[in-house]
Design a protein around this motif. Structure first.
Motif, PDB file in Angstrom:
ATOM      1  N   ARG A   1     -11.262  57.858 -14.062  1.00 35.24           N
ATOM      2  CA  ARG A   1     -10.541  56.592 -14.210  1.00 35.24           C
ATOM      3  C   ARG A   1     -11.496  55.429 -13.995  1.00 35.24           C
ATOM      4  NH1 ARG A   1      -6.058  57.469  -9.701  1.00 35.24           N
ATOM      5  NH2 ARG A   1      -5.644  55.307 -10.202  1.00 35.24           N
TER       6      ARG A   1
ATOM      7  N   LYS B   1     -10.940  56.141 -20.172  1.00 35.44           N
ATOM      8  CA  LYS B   1     -10.890  56.111 -18.701  1.00 35.44           C
ATOM      9  C   LYS B   1      -9.934  55.034 -18.190  1.00 35.44           C
ATOM     10  CE  LYS B   1     -15.310  55.909 -18.157  1.00 35.44           C
ATOM     11  NZ  LYS B   1     -16.386  56.316 -19.036  1.00 35.44           N
ATOM     12  N   ARG B   2      -9.866  53.917 -18.897  1.00 37.58           N
ATOM     13  CA  ARG B   2      -8.943  52.855 -18.481  1.00 37.58           C
ATOM     14  C   ARG B   2      -7.502  53.318 -18.652  1.00 37.58           C
ATOM     15  NH1 ARG B   2      -7.216  50.332 -15.206  1.00 37.58           N
ATOM     16  NH2 ARG B   2      -6.005  48.482 -15.626  1.00 37.58           N
TER      17      ARG B   2
ATOM     18  N   HIS C   1      -6.525  56.385 -18.546  1.00 34.00           N
ATOM     19  CA  HIS C   1      -6.323  57.375 -17.486  1.00 34.00           C
ATOM     20  C   HIS C   1      -5.942  56.701 -16.171  1.00 34.00           C
ATOM     21  CE1 HIS C   1      -8.991  60.742 -19.407  1.00 34.00           C
ATOM     22  NE2 HIS C   1      -7.850  60.561 -20.059  1.00 34.00           N
ATOM     23  N   ASP C   2      -6.435  55.477 -15.945  1.00 32.74           N
ATOM     24  CA  ASP C   2      -6.166  54.803 -14.677  1.00 32.74           C
ATOM     25  C   ASP C   2      -4.685  54.524 -14.477  1.00 32.74           C
ATOM     26  OD1 ASP C   2      -7.037  53.724 -12.202  1.00 32.74           O
ATOM     27  OD2 ASP C   2      -6.893  51.703 -13.027  1.00 32.74           O
TER      28      ASP C   2
ATOM     29  N   GLY D   1      -3.674  49.564 -12.694  1.00 30.23           N
ATOM     30  CA  GLY D   1      -3.701  51.020 -12.682  1.00 30.23           C
ATOM     31  C   GLY D   1      -2.757  51.582 -11.641  1.00 30.23           C
TER      32      GLY D   1
ATOM     33  N   TYR E   1      -5.377  62.205 -13.537  1.00 30.62           N
ATOM     34  CA  TYR E   1      -6.719  62.026 -14.092  1.00 30.62           C
ATOM     35  C   TYR E   1      -7.788  61.773 -13.032  1.00 30.62           C
ATOM     36  CZ  TYR E   1      -4.208  61.837 -18.464  1.00 30.62           C
ATOM     37  OH  TYR E   1      -3.410  62.149 -19.539  1.00 30.62           O
TER      38      TYR E   1
ATOM     39  N   THR F   1     -10.067  55.255  -8.688  1.00 29.29           N
ATOM     40  CA  THR F   1     -10.686  54.609  -9.829  1.00 29.29           C
ATOM     41  C   THR F   1     -12.198  54.584  -9.701  1.00 29.29           C
ATOM     42  OG1 THR F   1     -10.505  52.431  -8.812  1.00 29.29           O
ATOM     43  CG2 THR F   1      -8.702  53.102 -10.248  1.00 29.29           C
TER      44      THR F   1
ATOM     45  N   ARG G   1     -13.665  62.602 -12.631  1.00 35.75           N
ATOM     46  CA  ARG G   1     -12.712  63.550 -12.055  1.00 35.75           C
ATOM     47  C   ARG G   1     -13.408  64.737 -11.474  1.00 35.75           C
ATOM     48  NH1 ARG G   1      -7.255  66.097 -14.485  1.00 35.75           N
ATOM     49  NH2 ARG G   1      -6.578  66.776 -12.476  1.00 35.75           N
TER      50      ARG G   1
END
Length: 122
Positions: A16, A74-75, A77-78, A107, A114, A118, A122
Motif C-alpha cells: 500500500r 498500491k494506492r 490497495h490502500d 486510505g 493488501y 501504508t 506486503r
C-alpha cells in the motif's frame, strides 16, 4: 529511503502507498518527463543532442507509465480496492479525475487485505 524502498515504490505492485507518497512520487515522475521534453524542445532540430533528448524522453516516458501503474495499484490497495482499477489512469479525461481522487481519498486505517500499513510492501 534506501534503494530497495525506491525500487518498490516506483516498480513494485504489492503493498500500500499513502496519499502523500502517491502524490509526491507522481510529481517526481512528471518533473522527469517535463525536463526531458523541455531539453528536447531546446535542442536544434536534426542534431545529435535532439536525438539524445528524444531517446531519453521516450525512455523516461515508458518507465513512468510502468511506475504510474505501480503507484496506482498500491494506492488503490490502500483503501482496499483491487489494482485492476488502475487502468482508469489511462482513460482520457477520466485519468485526471482518477488522479485527484487517488490523491484525496483517505486510505483504510490499520490493516487491510493488501498489507498491515501504508508505504510498505506486503
Amino acid at each position: 529511503m534506501d534503494g530497495k524502498q525506491l525500487k518498490w515504490l516506483f516498480f513494485g505492485f504489492s503493498g500500500r502507498v499513502s496519499r502523500m507518497a502517491y502524490f509526491l512520487a507522481g510529481l517526481l515522475l512528471a518533473i522527469f518527463q517535463a525536463f526531458a521534453l523541455y531539453q528536447f524542445t531546446l535542442a536544434p532540430e536534426e542534431s545529435s543532442a535532439s536525438q539524445v533528448w528524444a531517446t531519453l524522453f521516450w525512455t523516461v516516458f515508458f518507465i513512468s507509465v510502468w511506475s504510474y501503474v505501480a503507484l496506482g495499484v498500491k494506492r488503490l490497495h490502500d483503501f482496499g480496492k483491487p489494482g485492476i482499477f488502475a487502468v482508469t489512469l489511462f482513460i482520457p479525461m477520466v485519468s485526471i479525475l482518477a488522479f485527484i481522487v487517488l490523491c484525496l481519498y483517505p486510505g483504510d486505517p490499520g490493516e487491510n487485505e493488501y498489507g498491515e500499513r501504508t508505504n510498505a510492501p506486503r
